[in-house]
Design a protein around this motif. Structure first.
Motif, PDB file in Angstrom:
ATOM      1  N   ILE A  54      32.605  66.040  12.103  1.00 42.28           N
ATOM      2  CA  ILE A  54      32.469  66.802  13.348  1.00 42.28           C
ATOM      3  C   ILE A  54      31.244  67.700  13.266  1.00 42.28           C
ATOM      4  CG2 ILE A  54      33.516  68.599  14.784  1.00 42.28           C
ATOM      5  CD1 ILE A  54      36.246  67.495  13.860  1.00 42.28           C
TER       6      ILE A  54
ATOM      7  N   LEU B 296      38.428  72.310  20.202  1.00 43.24           N
ATOM      8  CA  LEU B 296      39.094  72.052  18.926  1.00 43.24           C
ATOM      9  C   LEU B 296      40.499  72.626  18.967  1.00 43.24           C
ATOM     10  CD1 LEU B 296      36.332  73.294  16.433  1.00 43.24           C
ATOM     11  CD2 LEU B 296      36.806  70.918  17.045  1.00 43.24           C
TER      12      LEU B 296
ATOM     13  N   GLN C  49      36.104  64.919   8.935  1.00 39.11           N
ATOM     14  CA  GLN C  49      36.241  64.318  10.264  1.00 39.11           C
ATOM     15  C   GLN C  49      34.891  64.048  10.923  1.00 39.11           C
ATOM     16  OE1 GLN C  49      39.417  66.087  12.744  1.00 39.11           O
ATOM     17  NE2 GLN C  49      39.916  67.333  10.947  1.00 39.11           N
TER      18      GLN C  49
ATOM     19  N   HIS D  54      42.587  67.309  20.729  1.00 43.00           N
ATOM     20  CA  HIS D  54      41.281  67.724  20.222  1.00 43.00           C
ATOM     21  C   HIS D  54      41.289  67.613  18.709  1.00 43.00           C
ATOM     22  CE1 HIS D  54      40.737  69.233  24.232  1.00 43.00           C
ATOM     23  NE2 HIS D  54      41.728  70.094  24.089  1.00 43.00           N
ATOM     24  N   PRO D  55      40.125  67.507  18.082  1.00 46.86           N
ATOM     25  CA  PRO D  55      40.085  67.497  16.613  1.00 46.86           C
ATOM     26  C   PRO D  55      40.779  68.755  16.079  1.00 46.86           C
ATOM     27  CG  PRO D  55      37.919  66.988  17.509  1.00 46.86           C
ATOM     28  CD  PRO D  55      38.793  67.393  18.664  1.00 46.86           C
TER      29      PRO D  55
END
Length: 97
Positions: free
Chosen positions: A35, A43, A33, A3-4
């Protein structure tokens, strides 16, 4: 699945134990990023040497985004800083390449 990875302050939790996603480092990571937060987004939250997976949720009470985490699942990240006995005279920690 990865996940990020987003910075957050583990000390900045609300009364329900959710981590607030409103500190400067969080905003910088989200921006870098590209997002966009949305309910249910997964996350990896990190701070210093700790990280945990969490799900994004909007806090209606505080009008901000939070991450719902399991505090028992926080894990220590591999150390990237040299031990104190290996620090240079200046006391500055250097990343291990």
């Amino acid at each position: 699945m990865s996940h990020p990875r987003i910075f957050a302050d583990f000390h900045n939790a609300d009364e329900q134990g959710r981590i607030r996603l409103n500190c400067v480092g969080t905003i910088e990571d989200l921006s870098c990023q590209n997002i966009k937060l949305q309910n249910g987004k997964l996350l990896t939250i990190y701070s210093e040497e700790l990280e945990v997976d969490g799900a994004v949720q909007y806090s209606e009470e505080e009008s901000l985004w939070v991450a719902v985490i399991d505090w028992k699942q926080i894990r220590q990240v591999d150390d990237i800083i040299l031990s104190n006995s290996s620090l240079p005279e200046s006391g500055i920690a250097l990343p291990i390449s």
